[in-house]
Design an enzyme around this catalytic site. Sequence first.
Site, short mmCIF file in Angstrom:
data_model
loop_
_atom_site.label_atom_id
_atom_site.label_comp_id
_atom_site.label_asym_id
_atom_site.label_seq_id
_atom_site.Cartn_x
_atom_site.Cartn_y
_atom_site.Cartn_z
N ASP A 2 0.85 -1.19 0.00
CA ASP A 2 0.00 0.00 0.00
C ASP A 2 0.88 1.24 0.00
OD1 ASP A 2 -2.10 1.73 0.17
OD2 ASP A 2 -2.93 0.94 2.02
N GLU A 24 -2.97 0.31 -4.09
CA GLU A 24 -3.00 -0.88 -3.25
C GLU A 24 -2.89 -2.14 -4.11
OE1 GLU A 24 -5.94 -2.64 0.27
OE2 GLU A 24 -6.63 -1.08 -1.10
#
Length: 395
Positions: free
Chosen positions: A10, A105
Amino acid sequence: MQERAIVHMDLDSFFVSVERLRDPRLVGKPVIVGGLSDRGVVAACSYETRAFGVRSAMPMRMALKLCPDAIVLRGDFEAYAQHSDWVTRMIMDRAPVVEKASIDEFYLDMTGMERFFGSYQFATDLRQKIHKETGLQISFGLSVNKTVSKVATNHIKPAGQFQVLPGEERAFLAPMTVGKIPMIGAVTAQTLRNMGIVHVGTLSQMPLKVLERTFGKSGVMLWERSNGIDLRPVVPYSEQKSLSKEITFEQDTTDVRLLHRILGSLTEQLAYDLRKLGQCTSCITVKLRYSNFDTHTRQISIPASASDHRLIPAVHELFEKLYDRRLLIRLIGVRFSKLLQGQEQLSLFDDGARLVPLYGAMDNLRNRYGDFSVLRASGLMERGERRNALVPKSE
């Protein structure tokens, strides 16, 4: 059965990080990216603002009350998409199976790679390479499944890495509050608190039948996630299946002329995007959201096309059929789906054939000077109208 190795990566405070790459003076300062009007919301915020309680999706008015010294930026979604593509290519060039969960992500399935170089070392090297080559910080979590890896990433952010060893999933999750589980939103978390369930460890020990009776089928997933069970596979990333743009108005409107101009402009931008991708659309959808938040859509199938002169009239026709209530409109949007790779087939006797060189010339100017360097006069908005239209949201 071989233990899975799932990495969740992320990008840390992604939109803000991109803005800081573009303007280093923002480093260390409280920054918010989002809508600038009273009706705007926070799209992203720096960790400096989070210390004051600012969070994504919070109304901008509330965020500025919490952190009045914050620097608010409207954002450049084209720049964010470019940086996201850059990172995506780096990850996909190196990892065997990659799922792009959002613009910032990723999930990587490293199962079976342990014997060669070690999944944790691989993710560490990849994280360092991304930071070195892009300037962006990225965090990762590693475990046997998606849920635990995502929780691990959130636990160690920013600029961190963490591994939950096989068999330690329940022990890792147990002391955390239930809101840390990705599928548990604010409403579900409050319901659990009303039941006296604050921590994941307590939730994991609840009888499955009680959770089913309270939450239905979601109760089973709650029990599984709290016990560190998640069998979902990493789904390989595939090309975009649709393109869309929409605009939310600062002041709700019934100005049909304005709505037609905006629809024309959105369609023109999407058609340009199609041609850049070498694709055509065979399905058009128009979306309206009224001031009472009722949302309606209508779609039509067409011969595959990426030409403004075909797409804009079809969008206008859909709008006329859809807008039959004459109520104030809050949001309007256009979506192209059923995308096909390849160029549009034009007949020699089709008037559109003579427009192909024109589209090519316009696209070349846009490629060189920016998406909005060439626009149709029918899609231009007057100054007051531009103020009323917030930044378009793209899919």
